[in-house]
Design a protein around this motif. Structure first.
Motif, mmCIF file in Angstrom:
data_model
loop_
_atom_site.group_PDB
_atom_site.id
_atom_site.type_symbol
_atom_site.label_atom_id
_atom_site.label_comp_id
_atom_site.label_asym_id
_atom_site.label_seq_id
_atom_site.Cartn_x
_atom_site.Cartn_y
_atom_site.Cartn_z
ATOM 1 N N ARG A 184 8.585 13.315 -0.348
ATOM 2 C CA ARG A 184 8.426 13.976 0.955
ATOM 3 C C ARG A 184 6.958 14.280 1.277
ATOM 4 N N LEU A 185 6.038 13.561 0.639
ATOM 5 C CA LEU A 185 4.611 13.813 0.851
ATOM 6 C C LEU A 185 3.969 12.824 1.816
ATOM 7 N N PHE A 186 4.599 11.670 2.039
ATOM 8 C CA PHE A 186 4.028 10.686 2.959
ATOM 9 C C PHE A 186 4.780 10.775 4.279
ATOM 10 N N PRO A 187 4.089 11.163 5.350
ATOM 11 C CA PRO A 187 4.763 11.388 6.628
ATOM 12 C C PRO A 187 4.945 10.129 7.478
ATOM 13 N N GLY A 188 4.384 9.019 7.033
ATOM 14 C CA GLY A 188 4.395 7.818 7.856
ATOM 15 C C GLY A 188 5.578 6.907 7.624
ATOM 16 N N ARG A 189 5.366 5.646 7.929
ATOM 17 C CA ARG A 189 6.392 4.615 7.784
ATOM 18 C C ARG A 189 6.003 3.673 6.659
ATOM 19 N N PHE A 190 6.863 2.709 6.365
ATOM 20 C CA PHE A 190 6.668 1.834 5.211
ATOM 21 C C PHE A 190 6.728 0.363 5.594
ATOM 22 N N HIS A 191 6.252 -0.450 4.652
ATOM 23 C CA HIS A 191 6.380 -1.913 4.755
ATOM 24 C C HIS A 191 6.642 -2.442 3.345
ATOM 25 N N VAL A 192 7.774 -3.125 3.165
ATOM 26 C CA VAL A 192 8.157 -3.671 1.862
ATOM 27 C C VAL A 192 7.730 -5.135 1.792
ATOM 28 N N LEU A 193 6.912 -5.463 0.779
ATOM 29 C CA LEU A 193 6.413 -6.825 0.613
ATOM 30 C C LEU A 193 7.463 -7.788 0.058
ATOM 31 N N GLY A 194 8.383 -7.256 -0.725
ATOM 32 C CA GLY A 194 9.380 -8.127 -1.356
ATOM 33 C C GLY A 194 8.889 -8.719 -2.661
ATOM 34 N N GLY A 195 7.904 -8.086 -3.278
ATOM 35 C CA GLY A 195 7.371 -8.563 -4.550
ATOM 36 C C GLY A 195 5.864 -8.391 -4.591
ATOM 37 N N ARG A 196 5.231 -9.157 -5.480
ATOM 38 C CA ARG A 196 3.769 -9.117 -5.613
ATOM 39 C C ARG A 196 3.272 -10.509 -5.944
ATOM 40 N N LEU A 197 2.038 -10.769 -5.606
ATOM 41 C CA LEU A 197 1.438 -12.079 -5.883
ATOM 42 C C LEU A 197 1.391 -12.309 -7.386
ATOM 43 N N SER A 198 1.758 -13.509 -7.810
ATOM 44 C CA SER A 198 1.730 -13.835 -9.232
ATOM 45 C C SER A 198 1.642 -15.340 -9.395
ATOM 46 N N ALA A 199 0.469 -15.811 -9.792
ATOM 47 C CA ALA A 199 0.292 -17.248 -10.023
ATOM 48 C C ALA A 199 1.198 -17.722 -11.146
ATOM 49 N N LEU A 200 1.380 -16.877 -12.157
ATOM 50 C CA LEU A 200 2.221 -17.227 -13.299
ATOM 51 C C LEU A 200 3.670 -17.456 -12.897
ATOM 52 N N ASP A 201 4.179 -16.616 -11.981
ATOM 53 C CA ASP A 201 5.562 -16.739 -11.529
ATOM 54 C C ASP A 201 5.695 -17.598 -10.271
ATOM 55 N N GLY A 202 4.583 -18.105 -9.766
ATOM 56 C CA GLY A 202 4.620 -18.953 -8.574
ATOM 57 C C GLY A 202 4.863 -18.199 -7.278
ATOM 58 N N VAL A 203 4.518 -16.908 -7.241
ATOM 59 C CA VAL A 203 4.690 -16.125 -6.019
ATOM 60 C C VAL A 203 3.389 -16.177 -5.226
ATOM 61 N N ARG A 204 3.467 -16.818 -4.050
ATOM 62 C CA ARG A 204 2.300 -16.996 -3.187
ATOM 63 C C ARG A 204 2.366 -16.042 -2.000
ATOM 64 N N PRO A 205 1.289 -15.890 -1.248
ATOM 65 C CA PRO A 205 1.294 -14.987 -0.091
ATOM 66 C C PRO A 205 2.423 -15.276 0.892
ATOM 67 N N GLU A 206 2.725 -16.540 1.104
ATOM 68 C CA GLU A 206 3.780 -16.890 2.057
ATOM 69 C C GLU A 206 5.188 -16.542 1.558
ATOM 70 N N ASP A 207 5.303 -16.226 0.256
ATOM 71 C CA ASP A 207 6.594 -15.806 -0.298
ATOM 72 C C ASP A 207 6.862 -14.318 -0.050
ATOM 73 N N LEU A 208 5.840 -13.590 0.367
ATOM 74 C CA LEU A 208 5.950 -12.160 0.626
ATOM 75 C C LEU A 208 5.873 -11.916 2.134
ATOM 76 N N THR A 209 6.029 -10.675 2.557
ATOM 77 C CA THR A 209 6.000 -10.355 3.988
ATOM 78 C C THR A 209 4.612 -9.923 4.447
ATOM 79 N N ILE A 210 3.596 -10.540 3.865
ATOM 80 C CA ILE A 210 2.213 -10.188 4.206
ATOM 81 C C ILE A 210 1.897 -10.578 5.650
ATOM 82 N N ASP A 211 2.343 -11.750 6.092
ATOM 83 C CA ASP A 211 2.092 -12.163 7.480
ATOM 84 C C ASP A 211 2.743 -11.192 8.467
ATOM 85 N N ARG A 212 3.932 -10.712 8.136
ATOM 86 C CA ARG A 212 4.611 -9.740 8.994
ATOM 87 C C ARG A 212 3.841 -8.421 9.032
#
Length: 198
Positions: A97-125
């Motif tokens: 209850r300390l953050f009064p704003g809104r949120f954005h869920v990326l759906g993960g994190r960048l990881s070259a090892l796991d093959g997670v690229r920027p386009e796999d996350l909601t960074i563009d959104r």
């Protein structure tokens, strides 16, 4: 020996995080012993969530309504946006209850090892949300892992040309932590983020 249906229930519960086969069997026995007070209400709750479950089209939160309760709350500060890796992170931060704003869920994190690229996350959104205007601050609340920090730096670079203040959650010593039990990375971050005593 249990029936195939009871075994199937135990197997399904064992796939949940934090529950192994033995814990799942204990949970099944508890549900069976207290059928009317635990099993039946659990079944009703699961059915209700299963029928109404949706992903918020604004922030990516999981809820039974779209937009989610956080995005629809008029008391929230629409000018502050906290960026998290997963829905569990959003729920954890919101519980404070300390953050009064809104949120954005990326759906993960960048990881070259796991093959997670920027386009796999909601960074563009996220960039589009900031580009629409009305947001003054982005709080990067990615995990303090190498991948989380890489993701935060990538997002900060993408937002660099936009008129928005980008901040990061503080990292360092946990409250109640003892120095000789902490890893070198945590200690190094705490030393780098030191500040005067107030």
């Amino acid at each position: 020996m249990a029936s195939p249906e009871i075994d199937a229930l135990a197997d399904a519960l064992a796939r949940l995080p934090g529950l192994g086969p033995r814990s799942a069997r204990r949970a099944v026995l508890h549900l069976i012993k207290r059928r009317e007070t635990t099993l039946v209400p659990l079944l009703r709750a699961l059915e209700a969530v299963s029928e109404k479950l949706s992903l918020c089209h604004i922030c990516g939160n999981v809820d039974t309504v779209d937009p989610c309760g956080v995005c629809a709350d008029p008391r929230r500060d629409a000018k502050s946006l906290c960026v998290v890796e997963e829905v569990a992170d959003l729920w954890a931060l919101d519980r404070t209850r300390l953050f009064p704003g809104r949120f954005h869920v990326l759906g993960g994190r960048l990881s070259a090892l796991d093959g997670v690229r920027p386009e796999d996350l909601t960074i563009d959104r996220l960039v589009a949300r900031v580009g629409d205007g009305g947001i003054d601050e982005i709080v990067l609340a990615t995990n303090a892992t190498l991948e989380g920090q890489t993701t935060a730096h990538y997002i900060a670079e993408r937002l660099e040309a936009m008129p928005v203040r980008v901040t990061r959650l503080a990292h360092g010593l946990p409250v109640g932590g003892e120095l000789d039990y902490l890893d070198e990375g945590t200690l190094a971050q705490a030393l780098r983020a030191r500040r005067p005593i107030e």
